[in-house]
Design a protein around this motif. Structure first.
Motif, PDB file in Angstrom:
ATOM      1  N   PHE A  65       0.179  16.087  24.615  1.00 22.40           N
ATOM      2  CA  PHE A  65      -0.710  17.115  24.074  1.00 22.40           C
ATOM      3  C   PHE A  65      -0.082  17.836  22.888  1.00 22.40           C
ATOM      4  N   LYS A  66       1.180  18.247  23.024  1.00 21.69           N
ATOM      5  CA  LYS A  66       1.838  19.015  21.959  1.00 21.69           C
ATOM      6  C   LYS A  66       1.964  18.201  20.671  1.00 21.69           C
ATOM      7  N   PHE A  67       2.299  16.926  20.801  1.00 19.14           N
ATOM      8  CA  PHE A  67       2.432  16.070  19.623  1.00 19.14           C
ATOM      9  C   PHE A  67       1.112  15.974  18.864  1.00 19.14           C
ATOM     10  N   LEU A  68       0.024  15.756  19.597  1.00 23.76           N
ATOM     11  CA  LEU A  68      -1.285  15.644  18.959  1.00 23.76           C
ATOM     12  C   LEU A  68      -1.726  16.976  18.366  1.00 23.76           C
ATOM     13  N   LEU A  69      -1.415  18.091  19.045  1.00 17.46           N
ATOM     14  CA  LEU A  69      -1.774  19.410  18.522  1.00 17.46           C
ATOM     15  C   LEU A  69      -1.057  19.685  17.202  1.00 17.46           C
ATOM     16  N   ALA A  82      -9.545  28.780  14.051  1.00 19.83           N
ATOM     17  CA  ALA A  82     -10.716  28.544  14.902  1.00 19.83           C
ATOM     18  C   ALA A  82     -10.627  27.172  15.569  1.00 19.83           C
ATOM     19  N   ASP A  83     -10.198  26.155  14.822  1.00 20.73           N
ATOM     20  CA  ASP A  83     -10.053  24.811  15.399  1.00 20.73           C
ATOM     21  C   ASP A  83      -9.011  24.797  16.511  1.00 20.73           C
ATOM     22  N   ILE A  84      -7.911  25.502  16.299  1.00 22.59           N
ATOM     23  CA  ILE A  84      -6.883  25.586  17.345  1.00 22.59           C
ATOM     24  C   ILE A  84      -7.455  26.277  18.582  1.00 22.59           C
ATOM     25  N   GLY A  85      -8.242  27.337  18.356  1.00 21.25           N
ATOM     26  CA  GLY A  85      -8.898  28.020  19.464  1.00 21.25           C
ATOM     27  C   GLY A  85      -9.844  27.102  20.219  1.00 21.25           C
ATOM     28  N   THR A  86     -10.553  26.242  19.473  1.00 16.15           N
ATOM     29  CA  THR A  86     -11.449  25.272  20.105  1.00 16.15           C
ATOM     30  C   THR A  86     -10.667  24.299  20.981  1.00 16.15           C
ATOM     31  N   VAL A  87      -9.489  23.886  20.519  1.00 14.16           N
ATOM     32  CA  VAL A  87      -8.635  22.997  21.306  1.00 14.16           C
ATOM     33  C   VAL A  87      -8.223  23.673  22.618  1.00 14.16           C
ATOM     34  N   LEU A  88      -7.812  24.929  22.533  1.00 14.41           N
ATOM     35  CA  LEU A  88      -7.329  25.633  23.722  1.00 14.41           C
ATOM     36  C   LEU A  88      -8.451  25.869  24.733  1.00 14.41           C
ATOM     37  N   PHE A  89      -9.611  26.333  24.256  1.00  9.93           N
ATOM     38  CA  PHE A  89     -10.759  26.498  25.151  1.00  9.93           C
ATOM     39  C   PHE A  89     -11.244  25.136  25.664  1.00  9.93           C
ATOM     40  N   GLN A 137     -12.671  18.408  35.283  1.00 10.51           N
ATOM     41  CA  GLN A 137     -11.887  17.262  35.776  1.00 10.51           C
ATOM     42  C   GLN A 137     -12.012  16.045  34.862  1.00 10.51           C
ATOM     43  N   LEU A 138     -11.949  16.323  33.559  1.00 10.07           N
ATOM     44  CA  LEU A 138     -11.950  15.278  32.538  1.00 10.07           C
ATOM     45  C   LEU A 138     -10.593  15.284  31.841  1.00 10.07           C
ATOM     46  N   PRO A 139     -10.190  14.161  31.240  1.00 11.35           N
ATOM     47  CA  PRO A 139      -8.893  14.110  30.564  1.00 11.35           C
ATOM     48  C   PRO A 139      -8.787  15.138  29.428  1.00 11.35           C
ATOM     49  N   ALA A 140      -7.703  15.904  29.414  1.00 13.77           N
ATOM     50  CA  ALA A 140      -7.532  16.972  28.410  1.00 13.77           C
ATOM     51  C   ALA A 140      -7.443  16.425  26.996  1.00 13.77           C
ATOM     52  N   HIS A 141      -6.957  15.186  26.859  1.00 11.02           N
ATOM     53  CA  HIS A 141      -6.786  14.650  25.502  1.00 11.02           C
ATOM     54  C   HIS A 141      -8.118  14.365  24.804  1.00 11.02           C
ATOM     55  N   HIS A 142      -9.228  14.401  25.536  1.00 15.97           N
ATOM     56  CA  HIS A 142     -10.536  14.181  24.897  1.00 15.97           C
ATOM     57  C   HIS A 142     -10.797  15.187  23.778  1.00 15.97           C
ATOM     58  N   ILE A 143     -10.203  16.359  23.853  1.00 15.96           N
ATOM     59  CA  ILE A 143     -10.442  17.369  22.817  1.00 15.96           C
ATOM     60  C   ILE A 143      -9.904  16.912  21.463  1.00 15.96           C
ATOM     61  N   PHE A 166     -16.004  27.188  17.880  1.00 17.63           N
ATOM     62  CA  PHE A 166     -14.987  27.894  18.661  1.00 17.63           C
ATOM     63  C   PHE A 166     -15.646  28.849  19.650  1.00 17.63           C
ATOM     64  N   PHE A 167     -16.588  29.653  19.165  1.00 14.84           N
ATOM     65  CA  PHE A 167     -17.274  30.599  20.044  1.00 14.84           C
ATOM     66  C   PHE A 167     -18.169  29.878  21.056  1.00 14.84           C
ATOM     67  N   LEU A 168     -18.775  28.763  20.648  1.00 14.47           N
ATOM     68  CA  LEU A 168     -19.652  28.015  21.562  1.00 14.47           C
ATOM     69  C   LEU A 168     -18.850  27.415  22.714  1.00 14.47           C
ATOM     70  N   VAL A 169     -17.722  26.784  22.408  1.00 12.43           N
ATOM     71  CA  VAL A 169     -16.884  26.193  23.461  1.00 12.43           C
ATOM     72  C   VAL A 169     -16.326  27.295  24.355  1.00 12.43           C
ATOM     73  N   GLY A 170     -15.970  28.442  23.756  1.00 10.37           N
ATOM     74  CA  GLY A 170     -15.536  29.582  24.558  1.00 10.37           C
ATOM     75  C   GLY A 170     -16.632  30.052  25.498  1.00 10.37           C
ATOM     76  N   ALA A 171     -17.873  30.104  24.994  1.00  6.32           N
ATOM     77  CA  ALA A 171     -19.008  30.516  25.824  1.00  6.32           C
ATOM     78  C   ALA A 171     -19.206  29.558  26.991  1.00  6.32           C
ATOM     79  N   LEU A 172     -19.066  28.259  26.740  1.00  4.04           N
ATOM     80  CA  LEU A 172     -19.228  27.270  27.812  1.00  4.04           C
ATOM     81  C   LEU A 172     -18.108  27.385  28.848  1.00  4.04           C
ATOM     82  N   TYR A 173     -16.891  27.649  28.379  1.00  8.80           N
ATOM     83  CA  TYR A 173     -15.775  27.815  29.318  1.00  8.80           C
ATOM     84  C   TYR A 173     -16.010  29.028  30.217  1.00  8.80           C
TER      85      TYR A 173
END
Length: 452
Positions: A58-62, A169-176, A185-191, A216-223
């Motif tokens: 994850f860190k390498f891809l981020l 904002a993109d980094i925030g989208t990755v974290l959310f 319960q899906l693979p985290a690397h899909h982001i 970013f705000f939409l993915v946060g809202a879904l989370y």
């Protein structure tokens, strides 16, 4: 040394990507479609292999995604002129002028007092943009103003401020997104099908489209919805709408989900109404400083242009337009452009009333279907419009949006050295490939479900 050998191929792929993005950012002319397509295709292949080979890191891809975005920091967008309008609106707002009440052209006729580099910005945004009222919602306007405030009179400085905000904002989208994927319960690397996608890096970081902040705000809202933090979810969805209006289309789709989350329909409807009030109150508070009768007229007038005047990279609409020319002899956009959004609305209402959404994943599938039909029936589909459905698809089992995020590059063939001219066979190829892959996926998933 062992680690270096382990990462040798991924690092070579990252190095190649950095070189290609550098060429894209600083040496590419939009009218050179052969070079544009070649770079994009190479970057897409490298992106796919990077995610495929490093799914567990994850860190390498981020950090790779951040490094690739950093390439664009000092570049001026070369595929879109819209950022000039962003800077114009921001500079107006800093001067205490409501950006919704005049067009750049009309403001220019009054002498453009107090707006530094006004003529440069007007020339940069082009006659089409300069002749219409702003339709960017208030949160976006606030960010444009922040860029004007921090960068002063520098166009490049303002671009850098906007770019840093979009990267954040993109980094925030990755974290959310990572949290939501884990919740589902899906693979985290899909982001990283989002974060490392050349389409996202080029259209958001490169061309400064604020779909990045909206998502970013939409993915946060879904989370927050998935964790039943209703208030935070409503606020975040409101902030998403206040960045770009399009998430409003999702409001009816929340009904089937809320009904399954509460013991009675009455309790669900009560909570849903409170949720809607939270969303709309958030939007209203941000619009409040700009509200006036003139604002409502100007804002509505500009929005209507996207349905009854502008045409670009359309799917079903181009087919209907051709039928119109064959039967009545003229362009029927004025009629069809008002009917197609109604069909989209009816489809969204059908999904809301007659489809089940007992989980967040099912809700997101409904949102994905609604958004894709909206795009399929739109008269204008710019590349960056795909940002929302691409992100939504990552939380489902559908991958046709990855295909579309590659095929969308064909739309840039319309910008040739001789002027703007769409190649309808390329538009047809784009939609046939995407729809064909979508149909194959639906059939494949249906067969798998039947087999289970």
């Amino acid at each position: 040394m062992g680690k270096l050998n382990l990462y040798r191929i991924p690092l070579l792929m990252v190095a190649a990507s950095l070189v290609f993005y550098g060429s894209f950012a600083y040496q590419l002319e939009r009218s050179d479609f052969i070079k544009l397509f070649s770079l994009y295709a190479a970057l897409f292949f490298l992106f796919y292999k990077l995610v495929q080979l490093n799914a567990g890191n994850f860190k390498f891809l981020l950090w790779t995604g951040i490094a690739l975005r950093a390439v664009f920091i000092f570049s001026i967008p070369n595929l879109s002129q819209d950022f000039y309008r962003f800077l114009w609106d921001g500079r107006l707002l800093v001067q205490g002028i409501n950006p919704y009440l005049s067009t750049p052209d009309s403001f220019a006729s009054l002498g453009m007092t107090g707006i530094h580099q006004a003529q440069t910005l007007i020339d940069g945004m082009g006659t089409l943009n300069a002749g219409h009222y702003s339709n960017y919602p208030p949160l976006s306007q606030g960010i444009y103003a922040l860029a004007a405030l921090l960068a002063g009179k520098s166009i490049l400085g303002s671009v850098i401020v906007l770019r840093v905000i979009l990267i954040a904002a993109d980094i925030g989208t990755v974290l959310f997104g990572k949290k939501l994927l884990e919740k589902l319960q899906l693979p985290a690397h899909h982001i990283f099908w989002f974060f490392l996608n050349p389409f996202i890096i080029i259209e958001l970081t490169g061309n400064l489209h604020f779909e990045g902040v909206m998502v970013f705000f939409l993915v946060g809202a879904l989370y927050f919805l998935a964790t039943k933090k209703w208030l935070w979810s409503g606020v975040f969805l409101g902030l998403s709408v206040a960045t770009k209006l399009i998430p409003l289309v999702f409001l009816p789709l929340l009904l089937p989900y809320f009904i399954t989350q509460f013991p009675t329909k009455a309790a669900a409807l009560k909570k849903l109404i409170i949720y809607y009030i939270t969303v709309l109150a958030t939007v209203l508070v941000l619009f409040l400083p700009f509200l006036s009768e003139a604002f409502l007229q100007n804002f509505g007038k500009t929005l209507s242009l996207w349905f009854v005047t502008f045409e670009f990279n359309a799917g079903v609409y181009y087919l209907i337009r051709w039928i119109g020319f064959e039967t009545v002899g003229w362009n029927i956009i004025g009629t069809v452009g008002t009917i197609l959004p109604v069909i989209t609305l009816l489809f969204v209402l059908y999904l809301s009333l007659f489809r089940k959404a007992a989980s967040i994943r099912q809700l997101i599938v409904l949102m994905l279907l609604g958004m894709c039909l909206y795009l399929l029936l739109s008269t204008t589909v710019h590349p960056w419009y795909l940002t929302i459905p691409l992100v939504l698809s990552l939380f489902t089992r559908y991958r046709f949006m990855l295909v579309w995020s590659f095929m969308i590059v064909l739309s840039y063939a319309a910008y040739s050295p001789g002027g703007f001219q769409e190649h309808l066979w390329l538009v047809a190829l784009e939609y046939v490939v995407v729809l064909g892959y979508f149909i194959w996926e639906v059939k494949n998933h249906a067969m798998q479900s039947h087999g289970n």
